[in-house]
Every structure is written in structure tokens, then in C-alpha cells.
Design a protein around this motif. Sequence first.
Motif, PDB file in Angstrom:
ATOM      1  N   LEU A   1      -6.177   8.938  -6.712  1.00 24.40           N
ATOM      2  CA  LEU A   1      -5.246   7.839  -6.475  1.00 24.40           C
ATOM      3  C   LEU A   1      -5.320   6.855  -7.346  1.00 24.40           C
ATOM      4  CD1 LEU A   1      -5.092   8.669  -2.303  1.00 24.40           C
ATOM      5  CD2 LEU A   1      -3.426   9.374  -4.122  1.00 24.40           C
ATOM      6  N   ILE A   2      -6.693   6.311  -7.461  1.00 32.58           N
ATOM      7  CA  ILE A   2      -6.820   5.198  -8.180  1.00 32.58           C
ATOM      8  C   ILE A   2      -7.890   5.771  -9.358  1.00 32.58           C
ATOM      9  CG2 ILE A   2      -7.966   2.878  -8.169  1.00 32.58           C
ATOM     10  CD1 ILE A   2      -7.817   2.765  -5.094  1.00 32.58           C
TER      11      ILE A   2
ATOM     12  N   TYR B   1       1.518  14.999   7.083  1.00 31.74           N
ATOM     13  CA  TYR B   1       0.343  15.452   6.174  1.00 31.74           C
ATOM     14  C   TYR B   1      -0.870  15.479   6.860  1.00 31.74           C
ATOM     15  CZ  TYR B   1      -2.209  15.225   1.910  1.00 31.74           C
ATOM     16  OH  TYR B   1      -3.236  15.551   0.703  1.00 31.74           O
ATOM     17  N   ARG B   2      -1.241  14.534   7.738  1.00 37.84           N
ATOM     18  CA  ARG B   2      -2.613  14.524   8.475  1.00 37.84           C
ATOM     19  C   ARG B   2      -2.613  15.919   9.148  1.00 37.84           C
ATOM     20  NH1 ARG B   2      -2.087  10.013  11.889  1.00 37.84           N
ATOM     21  NH2 ARG B   2      -0.341   9.400  10.599  1.00 37.84           N
TER      22      ARG B   2
ATOM     23  N   GLN C   1       1.446   5.490  -7.342  1.00 35.94           N
ATOM     24  CA  GLN C   1       1.395   7.046  -7.840  1.00 35.94           C
ATOM     25  C   GLN C   1       2.664   7.317  -8.579  1.00 35.94           C
ATOM     26  OE1 GLN C   1      -1.394   8.194  -7.156  1.00 35.94           O
ATOM     27  NE2 GLN C   1      -1.832   6.273  -6.176  1.00 35.94           N
TER      28      GLN C   1
ATOM     29  N   TYR D   1     -10.499  11.782  -3.536  1.00 40.18           N
ATOM     30  CA  TYR D   1      -9.063  11.369  -3.239  1.00 40.18           C
ATOM     31  C   TYR D   1      -9.268  10.082  -4.105  1.00 40.18           C
ATOM     32  CZ  TYR D   1      -6.675  14.709  -0.196  1.00 40.18           C
ATOM     33  OH  TYR D   1      -6.199  15.813   0.418  1.00 40.18           O
TER      34      TYR D   1
ATOM     35  N   MET E   1       8.742  13.416  -6.678  1.00 43.33           N
ATOM     36  CA  MET E   1       8.990  12.708  -5.472  1.00 43.33           C
ATOM     37  C   MET E   1      10.367  11.442  -5.892  1.00 43.33           C
ATOM     38  SD  MET E   1       8.326  13.463  -2.530  1.00 43.33           S
ATOM     39  CE  MET E   1       9.076  12.113  -1.293  1.00 43.33           C
ATOM     40  N   GLY E   2      10.064  11.162  -7.213  1.00 42.47           N
ATOM     41  CA  GLY E   2      10.984  10.339  -7.869  1.00 42.47           C
ATOM     42  C   GLY E   2      12.560  10.912  -8.069  1.00 42.47           C
TER      43      GLY E   2
ATOM     44  N   ILE F   1      -0.814   0.850  -3.458  1.00 41.04           N
ATOM     45  CA  ILE F   1      -1.540   1.968  -4.012  1.00 41.04           C
ATOM     46  C   ILE F   1      -0.416   3.219  -3.941  1.00 41.04           C
ATOM     47  CG2 ILE F   1      -3.252   3.809  -3.934  1.00 41.04           C
ATOM     48  CD1 ILE F   1      -5.132   1.583  -2.865  1.00 41.04           C
ATOM     49  N   GLY F   2       0.233   3.245  -2.658  1.00 38.09           N
ATOM     50  CA  GLY F   2       1.417   4.153  -2.796  1.00 38.09           C
ATOM     51  C   GLY F   2       2.314   3.990  -3.788  1.00 38.09           C
TER      52      GLY F   2
ATOM     53  N   ILE G   1       0.972  11.400  -0.842  1.00 35.84           N
ATOM     54  CA  ILE G   1       0.194  10.541  -0.214  1.00 35.84           C
ATOM     55  C   ILE G   1       0.711   9.276  -0.269  1.00 35.84           C
ATOM     56  CG2 ILE G   1      -1.927   9.507  -0.075  1.00 35.84           C
ATOM     57  CD1 ILE G   1      -3.336  12.412  -0.807  1.00 35.84           C
ATOM     58  N   GLY G   2       1.323   8.905  -1.646  1.00 35.56           N
ATOM     59  CA  GLY G   2       1.942   7.637  -1.810  1.00 35.56           C
ATOM     60  C   GLY G   2       3.124   7.360  -1.071  1.00 35.56           C
ATOM     61  N   GLN G   3       4.003   8.455  -1.202  1.00 37.01           N
ATOM     62  CA  GLN G   3       5.162   8.170  -0.250  1.00 37.01           C
ATOM     63  C   GLN G   3       4.887   8.193   1.345  1.00 37.01           C
ATOM     64  OE1 GLN G   3       8.430   8.210  -1.256  1.00 37.01           O
ATOM     65  NE2 GLN G   3       9.483   8.622   0.534  1.00 37.01           N
TER      66      GLN G   3
ATOM     67  N   GLU H   1       1.629  12.059  -5.068  1.00 37.40           N
ATOM     68  CA  GLU H   1       2.874  11.399  -4.963  1.00 37.40           C
ATOM     69  C   GLU H   1       3.280  11.485  -3.381  1.00 37.40           C
ATOM     70  OE1 GLU H   1       5.475  12.085  -9.255  1.00 37.40           O
ATOM     71  OE2 GLU H   1       6.100  12.606  -7.317  1.00 37.40           O
TER      72      GLU H   1
ATOM     73  N   GLN I   1       2.711   6.355   2.654  1.00 36.92           N
ATOM     74  CA  GLN I   1       2.300   4.871   2.721  1.00 36.92           C
ATOM     75  C   GLN I   1       3.407   3.802   3.585  1.00 36.92           C
ATOM     76  OE1 GLN I   1      -0.839   4.410   2.931  1.00 36.92           O
ATOM     77  NE2 GLN I   1      -1.012   6.521   2.191  1.00 36.92           N
ATOM     78  N   THR I   2       4.681   4.534   3.080  1.00 34.13           N
ATOM     79  CA  THR I   2       5.862   3.790   3.896  1.00 34.13           C
ATOM     80  C   THR I   2       6.835   5.008   4.506  1.00 34.13           C
ATOM     81  OG1 THR I   2       6.916   4.048   1.576  1.00 34.13           O
ATOM     82  CG2 THR I   2       6.012   1.958   2.244  1.00 34.13           C
TER      83      THR I   2
ATOM     84  N   ASP J   1      -6.985   9.956   9.205  1.00 36.77           N
ATOM     85  CA  ASP J   1      -7.219  10.945  10.358  1.00 36.77           C
ATOM     86  C   ASP J   1      -8.063  10.133  11.140  1.00 36.77           C
ATOM     87  OD1 ASP J   1      -6.107  13.472   9.608  1.00 36.77           O
ATOM     88  OD2 ASP J   1      -7.380  13.358   7.632  1.00 36.77           O
TER      89      ASP J   1
ATOM     90  N   ARG K   1      -5.818  -1.346 -11.452  1.00 42.04           N
ATOM     91  CA  ARG K   1      -6.789  -0.645 -11.916  1.00 42.04           C
ATOM     92  C   ARG K   1      -7.711  -1.919 -12.909  1.00 42.04           C
ATOM     93  NH1 ARG K   1      -5.917   4.101 -15.226  1.00 42.04           N
ATOM     94  NH2 ARG K   1      -3.849   3.841 -14.521  1.00 42.04           N
TER      95      ARG K   1
ATOM     96  N   PRO L   1      -2.387  -0.559   0.755  1.00 42.12           N
ATOM     97  CA  PRO L   1      -2.100   0.916   0.904  1.00 42.12           C
ATOM     98  C   PRO L   1      -0.762   1.067   0.303  1.00 42.12           C
ATOM     99  CG  PRO L   1      -2.881   0.092   2.869  1.00 42.12           C
ATOM    100  CD  PRO L   1      -2.747  -0.976   2.209  1.00 42.12           C
TER     101      PRO L   1
ATOM    102  N   SER M   1       3.415  10.931   6.753  1.00 43.20           N
ATOM    103  CA  SER M   1       1.962  10.553   6.996  1.00 43.20           C
ATOM    104  C   SER M   1       1.602  11.386   8.196  1.00 43.20           C
ATOM    105  CB  SER M   1       1.993   9.064   7.210  1.00 43.20           C
ATOM    106  OG  SER M   1       0.346   8.667   7.676  1.00 43.20           O
TER     107      SER M   1
END
Lengths: 200, 200
Positions: free
Chosen positions: B175-176, B128-129, A119, B171, B37-38, A115-116, B115-117, B113, B119-120, A178, A129, A112, B125
Amino acid sequence: MTQSAEPVRRGRGRRPTDQVRREVLQAAGELLLAEGMGGFTIEKVAALAGASRVTLHKWWPSKGALALAGYFSVVGHTLAFPDTGDIATDLTAQIRAFVHLMRDTRAGHVIPELIGQAQTDAELSAAYRERYSAPRRALAVEALERAKQRGQVRADVDSEVVVDQLWGACYHRLLIPDLPLTDEFAEALVANLLTGIGRP
Amino acid sequence: MTQSAEPVRRGRGRRPTDQVRREVLQAAGELLLAEGMGGFTIEKVAALAGASRVTLHKWWPSKGALALAGYFSVVGHTLAFPDTGDIATDLTAQIRAFVHLMRDTRAGHVIPELIGQAQTDAELSAAYRERYSAPRRALAVEALERAKQRGQVRADVDSEVVVDQLWGACYHRLLIPDLPLTDEFAEALVANLLTGIGRP
């Protein structure tokens, strides 16, 4: 996580390029597993492997691409999709194994984060990929195409879409948690698709 | 992307807290959309809104949580799931709208971005949920439960799993990005699940 990799012993003269490369990948993989992407930098990998940052930047276009290469070097991933002749059995086994990998092993923390990072890191996204998702997708599609030949899957189904509805559904619970990844979830994914959820 | 938000005019005395909050969220949303986000930092948002970093840190636990709140403030998201009485029609419309949002609007850059952020960034997280994925999931589950009452979906199906096999599949491609998000993909997702991919 505080444990980190030991620096490679130095001062023993010039190493062959292949060896430097192997030691850099080993150091990168160990650093990633020990500290996650939050503590992963090209500088630290260079120091641990006793290599120059310039060399590392030359070989890997981004820190994400180096992290991914290191991950594969340390963890390894077998590309296997056993074929019992029954697509329901084989898909369920594959999805259960994927759920196990993501729920019960260090991959569930590292993947994860990779993948994060992907982005906002185009090189990592491309490497992920090319080295990970595309070959796995291809194996699953081949299994589904064989199932079509055996009459277990309808010929008009787009096998690529099925991959998104099985593995993609797992990534969804992994990346946006979730709900948990469970064995029952793995089985329901396959059953819903093969049988359909509509009233007959 | 170089365009950025204008600093809020300053030097006009103390603003009410609600107004500061609104202006911070506006600045955060505009900065996120302009730079991704960058280029997003709490420091920049504070400067743009003429507010103190301390205040921002007090109100939002992480830069990701502030970015998400700013995004909703600027973009807005209606929670709607129209019910025509036919679940195939309604799911297809919803998934097509989601594909359009992610493929053709700025959400398609910002949401991956975030969702990527996430992850850490545990606070992002959770936010978002709470604010995005869980309420949307609940609406879809309610629609599927109504379809069970109408006899369009089998009563033994776990509606939560269906959500992962529709939105989660989208998603996955977001994301991929092995393969693109298309209208045909949206339609195949719903058809595969309702009819099943197995030979009858």
C-alpha cells in the motif's frame, strides 16, 4: 462534519505568488480536516482561497497531492527520532507516539483516507512516499544502524524489514481494522522483534 | 485497461433470483478486473448483467461491497494453511505465497484498490474484514497456537501481533510501496520474528 473553512477575504488586489500558495495550502488543509477526502475537491479549495482552478492544477498534479500538501501545511510533522542509547526504549517510544497520533488525533482519520486515495492516484502515492513515509523510514533505519554499532541489534539484520514489522504492523491495524491500536500492541511489536518469538 | 465484460444476453424472460445474483457477481468481478475501482460503478454492473440498479442496491449496500463480492466470485480464494509440523517452514510458505499473489497476479492490483476504497466505504471495510482478513488471520493464529503446543513458539507471545508483523508488513509494502515485495523479504520477516533481531 459540516464545519468548513472561511473563504479568504478577497478584492484587495493581486497577492504575491508565495502568499497565494500559502493561502491555498491553508484552505486545502482546513477543508481536508473538516470534510475528509469525501468532500475534498480542487474546486472547493480554489473557491475558499480565492484562487483559480487553473493555478491549482498547475501547482499540484492531482487533488490527492494538493490534499497531502495542505495537510502538512496545517498539521505539520516534526521529523524527530530521539536517541537515548537504548534501541528498545527508543523504538517503543516512537511506536507508542505513532499509535497515539493515529488513535487520538485527526491524523488517524486523514492519513488512512490519503493512503486509500493514493491507491488510485499515482501523484499522491509518489508525494506521500517522498514527503512522509520515506524520510520517516530513513530515520528509523539510521536508529537501527546505530543500534548495530552499539551491539544491540545483530549486524546481519535488514533494518528496512524491521521498519515494516513495526510501523507496517501499525498501518495494518489502521487500514484493515480487525483489531485496535493499543499501547500494549506497540510494546509487543518491539518485544517480539528484539527477543524473538521462538522457544530458545 | 479497455477490455470489458460482454453484456449478458437479455430478452429471454425472467431469470431465477439465484441466477441473476450469480450473473451480477460475475459481471462485477469481470468489470473490476478489467477496469479497476476507477471504472467500477453499480450502473455499469447492472447494465452488463441485465439487472436493475434497484436490485443491486438492495443486495449490496455499497459499490465497494459489490466489487469485493464480485472479486471473490471470479477469482476465488482457498482458505488453506498446510501444517508440516514446523512453524518456520509453514509461515515462510504462507508469506511467500501471499507475496507471489500480490506481486504476480491481478490480486496485486485489485486488493490495494479495494483496501483504498474501504477507507471511505464502511460497508466495504466491514465486508473485507468479515470475508477476507478475519478468516485468514484466524487460520494464522491457529497455526501459531499449534506451534506453541509443539514448543516452537513461546507461550506468552500474542499470536495476533505476530500476524500483523508478517502479513501486515507485506500490506505495508503493497500500500505504501517504498520498497518491493520480494521472496527475500518474506524469508526475512519470518526469520526476524522467530530468532529475534537483538544480539543474544
